[in-house]
Design an enzyme around this catalytic site. Structure first.
Site, PDB file in Angstrom:
ATOM      1  N   LYS A 102       1.774  -3.749   6.878  1.00  0.00           N
ATOM      2  CA  LYS A 102       2.207  -3.779   5.465  1.00  0.00           C
ATOM      3  C   LYS A 102       3.719  -3.558   5.383  1.00  0.00           C
ATOM      4  CE  LYS A 102      -1.666  -4.565   3.376  1.00  0.00           C
ATOM      5  NZ  LYS A 102      -1.887  -5.860   2.746  1.00  0.00           N
ATOM      6  N   SER A 127       0.838  -1.199   0.000  1.00  0.00           N
ATOM      7  CA  SER A 127       0.000   0.000   0.000  1.00  0.00           C
ATOM      8  C   SER A 127       0.874   1.251   0.000  1.00  0.00           C
ATOM      9  CB  SER A 127      -0.858  -0.016   1.266  1.00  0.00           C
ATOM     10  OG  SER A 127      -1.386   1.257   1.524  1.00  0.00           O
ATOM     11  N   TYR A 164      -2.351  -1.198  10.833  1.00  0.00           N
ATOM     12  CA  TYR A 164      -2.540  -1.683   9.453  1.00  0.00           C
ATOM     13  C   TYR A 164      -1.314  -1.326   8.609  1.00  0.00           C
ATOM     14  CZ  TYR A 164      -3.951  -1.769   4.590  1.00  0.00           C
ATOM     15  OH  TYR A 164      -3.969  -1.988   3.229  1.00  0.00           O
TER      16      TYR A 164
HETATM   17  P1  NAD Z   1     -11.099  -7.243   0.827  1.00  0.00           P
HETATM   18  O1  NAD Z   1     -11.361  -7.239   2.279  1.00  0.00           O
HETATM   19  O2  NAD Z   1     -12.232  -6.998  -0.104  1.00  0.00           O
HETATM   20  O3  NAD Z   1     -10.405  -8.624   0.402  1.00  0.00           O
HETATM   21  C1  NAD Z   1      -9.582  -9.353   1.275  1.00  0.00           C
HETATM   22  C2  NAD Z   1     -10.026 -10.810   1.217  1.00  0.00           C
HETATM   23  O4  NAD Z   1      -9.186 -11.571   2.092  1.00  0.00           O
HETATM   24  C3  NAD Z   1     -11.460 -11.010   1.689  1.00  0.00           C
HETATM   25  O5  NAD Z   1     -12.153 -11.791   0.746  1.00  0.00           O
HETATM   26  C4  NAD Z   1     -11.323 -11.755   3.018  1.00  0.00           C
HETATM   27  O6  NAD Z   1     -12.401 -12.622   3.256  1.00  0.00           O
HETATM   28  C5  NAD Z   1      -9.995 -12.470   2.824  1.00  0.00           C
HETATM   29  N1  NAD Z   1      -9.282 -12.763   4.073  1.00  0.00           N
HETATM   30  C6  NAD Z   1      -9.049 -11.914   5.114  1.00  0.00           C
HETATM   31  N2  NAD Z   1      -8.354 -12.543   6.081  1.00  0.00           N
HETATM   32  C7  NAD Z   1      -8.135 -13.817   5.633  1.00  0.00           C
HETATM   33  C8  NAD Z   1      -7.469 -14.941   6.185  1.00  0.00           C
HETATM   34  N3  NAD Z   1      -6.902 -14.909   7.400  1.00  0.00           N
HETATM   35  N4  NAD Z   1      -7.420 -16.076   5.461  1.00  0.00           N
HETATM   36  C9  NAD Z   1      -7.997 -16.143   4.235  1.00  0.00           C
HETATM   37  N5  NAD Z   1      -8.660 -15.105   3.669  1.00  0.00           N
HETATM   38  C10 NAD Z   1      -8.728 -13.952   4.357  1.00  0.00           C
HETATM   39  O7  NAD Z   1      -9.938  -6.197   0.566  1.00  0.00           O
HETATM   40  P2  NAD Z   1      -9.358  -5.609  -0.794  1.00  0.00           P
HETATM   41  O8  NAD Z   1      -9.726  -4.179  -0.869  1.00  0.00           O
HETATM   42  O9  NAD Z   1      -9.695  -6.503  -1.925  1.00  0.00           O
HETATM   43  O10 NAD Z   1      -7.809  -5.662  -0.454  1.00  0.00           O
HETATM   44  C11 NAD Z   1      -6.990  -6.757  -0.845  1.00  0.00           C
HETATM   45  C12 NAD Z   1      -5.577  -6.526  -0.340  1.00  0.00           C
HETATM   46  O11 NAD Z   1      -5.092  -5.284  -0.851  1.00  0.00           O
HETATM   47  C13 NAD Z   1      -5.465  -6.420   1.184  1.00  0.00           C
HETATM   48  O12 NAD Z   1      -4.275  -7.047   1.590  1.00  0.00           O
HETATM   49  C14 NAD Z   1      -5.382  -4.922   1.427  1.00  0.00           C
HETATM   50  O13 NAD Z   1      -4.699  -4.604   2.601  1.00  0.00           O
HETATM   51  C15 NAD Z   1      -4.617  -4.472   0.189  1.00  0.00           C
HETATM   52  N6  NAD Z   1      -4.840  -3.045  -0.127  1.00  0.00           N
HETATM   53  C16 NAD Z   1      -6.122  -2.616  -0.349  1.00  0.00           C
HETATM   54  C17 NAD Z   1      -6.343  -1.277  -0.644  1.00  0.00           C
HETATM   55  C18 NAD Z   1      -7.747  -0.744  -0.860  1.00  0.00           C
HETATM   56  O14 NAD Z   1      -7.923   0.476  -0.854  1.00  0.00           O
HETATM   57  N7  NAD Z   1      -8.753  -1.586  -1.065  1.00  0.00           N
HETATM   58  C19 NAD Z   1      -5.265  -0.386  -0.728  1.00  0.00           C
HETATM   59  C20 NAD Z   1      -3.969  -0.878  -0.516  1.00  0.00           C
HETATM   60  C21 NAD Z   1      -3.772  -2.224  -0.225  1.00  0.00           C
END
Ligand code: NAD
Ligand code: UDP
Length: 337
Positions: A153, A124, A149
Site C-alpha cells: 500500500k 489503508s 501487505y
Molecule cells: P475484497 O477482497 O472483498 O475485494 C477485493 C476485490 O478485488 C475482490 O472482489 C477480488 O476478487 C478482486 N481482485 C483481487 N485481485 C484482483 C486482480 N488481480 N484483478 C482483478 N480483481 C482482483 O476486499 P475489500 O475489503 O473490499 O478491500 C478492497 C480494497 O480496500 C483492497 O485494495 C484492500 O486492500 C483495501 N482495504 C481494505 C480494508 C478492509 O479492512 N477491508 C482496509 C483498508 C484497505
C-alpha cells in the site's frame, strides 16, 4: 460519469457500486473474482434496477484493460482490486507485490494510454506505521511497515505520488481506510470472506451464525482500557459514500489524501459485548496470544475529509452491528447459499 470499479465484486467495492449507481453514475466492474462474487453484482442490479456490467479479468492484464477502455467511455477509476490478508502477505510476498503494486502499475499505464487520468485508490491506515501518534492525521509522514501487505500500500501511494508529480494532469485521491464493517441495510449484500475470516467482525458474525465455534481474542494485555486492541470501525456504507464524495475532488488535478474513519476507538471486548447486546446472540470467546504485528490502538482524525469532501461517518456502532447481522443471518453461507 462512467466509473470503472476494479474489485467491484468484493466487500467495499460492491457497496460502493450501489452508492455510485444511487448517485446517478454508470459503472463497469473489472474483477477476477478471486475473492469476490458475481452474485453480488446480480443482487445489486435487483436492488437498484440498474445494470452493472462485469468484465471478468485481471487488473494486471494490459490487453484486457485496453479492450475495456475501448469498449466503455470510462471517465474515472476507483481501484479496489487487490489482496488484503496480512498473514498471507508474509507467506506470499511476491503475490502481494504482483497484484497490489504491479496491478496498479499496469492499470495506470492502461489509463494513461486511454487518456483517463482520474483515479481513487484504496489505501489503508496501516501506512502510518507503528510509531505514529494517535489519532492519525494526514500530515503525518508514512511510517515503516511491518508486512508486505502494508508495504504494498505504501509503495502504491509512492508510485501514484510520483506519477502525479511527473504528469500534473492526473487527479489522484488516496483514501486511507480504517476498519470497515457492516453491510447494506437491505441484508442483500455484505462481506463474504473466502475461508476462515481474518478480520474481527466477519469472525464474530460467523460465530453468531454457528459456522465457527468461538472467537479467539488476540491478546488482553495491551495498554488499553480493557487490555484488548482498539480500532476505528466505520460502516461500509459510510465508506462507500466517501468514494462518491471523493469523485468531486477528481475535478481538480493534484494528489489528495484523506483518512476515512469515525474518529472513535472501540476495543475488541467492546465489540463482542455490543454485538451480543444488539443481536441477542451470545459470542463464546477465549483469550489467545497476541497476533504478530497488531498495534494496541489507533483511530482516525477525519477532519480533513469533512472539511474538503463534506464527508463524515454518521452511522453508529449499533447500526454497523445490526446491518452485519441482518446480512449474516439471512445469508449464513454468504453468496453460496
Ligand atoms: P475484497 O477482497 O472483498 O475485494 C477485493 C476485490 O478485488 C475482490 O472482489 C477480488 O476478487 C478482486 N481482485 C483481487 N485481485 C484482483 C486482480 N488481480 N484483478 C482483478 N480483481 C482482483 O476486499 P475489500 O475489503 O473490499 O478491500 C478492497 C480494497 O480496500 C483492497 O485494495 C484492500 O486492500 C483495501 N482495504 C481494505 C480494508 C478492509 O479492512 N477491508 C482496509 C483498508 C484497505
Ligand atoms: N481480532 C481478534 N480476533 C480475530 C480477529 C481480529 O481478536 O479473530 C482483533 C485483532 O487483534 C485486532 C482487531 O481485532 O486487534 C481488529 O482486527 P482486524 O483484523 O479486523 O483489523 P486490523 O488488524 O486490520 O485493524
Amino acid at each position: 460519469m462512467t466509473i470503472l470499479v476494479t474489485g467491484g465484486a468484493g466487500f467495499i467495492g460492491s457497496h460502493t457500486v450501489v452508492q455510485l449507481l444511487e448517485a446517478g453514475h454508470a459503472v463497469v466492474v473489472l474483477d477476477n473474482l478471486c475473492n469476490g462474487a458475481a452474485e453480488a453484482l446480480r443482487r445489486i442490479e435487483r436492488l437498484t434496477g440498474k445494470s452493472v456490467p462485469l468484465v471478468k479479468g485481471d487488473v494486471r492484464d494490459r490487453k484486457a484493460l485496453d479492450a475495456l477502455f475501448r469498449a466503455y467511455h470510462v471517465e474515472a477509476v476507483i481501484h479496489f482490486a487487490g489482496l488484503k490478508a496480512v498473514g498471507e502477505s508474509v507467506r506470499e510476498p511476491l503475490a502481494y507485490y504482483d497484484t497490489n503494486v504491479n496491478g496498479t502499475l499496469v492499470l495506470c499505464q492502461a489509463m494513461a494510454a486511454a487518456g483517463v487520468r482520474r483515479l481513487v485508490f484504496s489505501s489503508s491506515a496501516t501506512v502510518y506505521g507503528p510509531d505514529a501518534p494517535v489519532p492519525y492525521v494526514e500530515t503525518l509522514p508514512r511510517g515503516r511497515t511491518s508486512n508486505p501487505y502494508g508495504t504494498s500500500k505504501a509503495m502504491v501511494e509512492q508510485l501514484l505520488t510520483d506519477l502525479q508529480l511527473a504528469d500534473p494532469h492526473w487527479s489522484v485521491v488516496l483514501l486511507r481506510y480504517f476498519n470497515p464493517i457492516g453491510a447494506h441495510p437491505s441484508g442483500v449484500i455484505g462481506e463474504d470472506p473466502q475461508g476462515l475470516p481474518n478480520n474481527l467482525m466477519p469472525f464474530i458474525a460467523q460465530v453468531a451464525v454457528g459456522r465457527l465455534p468461538e472467537l479467539a481474542i488476540f491478546g488482553d494485555d495491551y495498554s488499553t482500557t480493557d487490555g484488548t486492541c482498539v480500532r476505528d470501525y466505520l460502516h461500509v456504507m459510510d465508506l462507500a459514500d466517501g468514494h462518491v464524495q471523493a469523485l468531486g475532488r477528481l475535478e481538480t488535478p493534484g494528489l489528495h489524501v484523506y483518512n476515512l474513519g469515525t474518529g472513535c476507538g472501540v476495543s475488541v471486548l467492546d465489540m463482542v459485548r455490543s454485538f451480543e447486546r444488539v443481536t441477542g446472540q451470545s459470542i463464546p470467546y477465549r483469550v489467545a496470544p497476541r497476533r504478530e504485528g497488531d498495534l494496541a490502538a489507533f483511530w482516525a482524525d477525519a477532519a480533513k475529509a469533512h472539511r474538503e469532501l463534506g464527508w463524515q461517518a454518521f452511522r453508529g456502532l449499533d447500526e454497523m452491528i445490526a446491518d452485519t447481522w441482518r446480512w449474516q443471518s439471512e445469508n449464513p453461507q454468504g453468496y453460496r447459499r
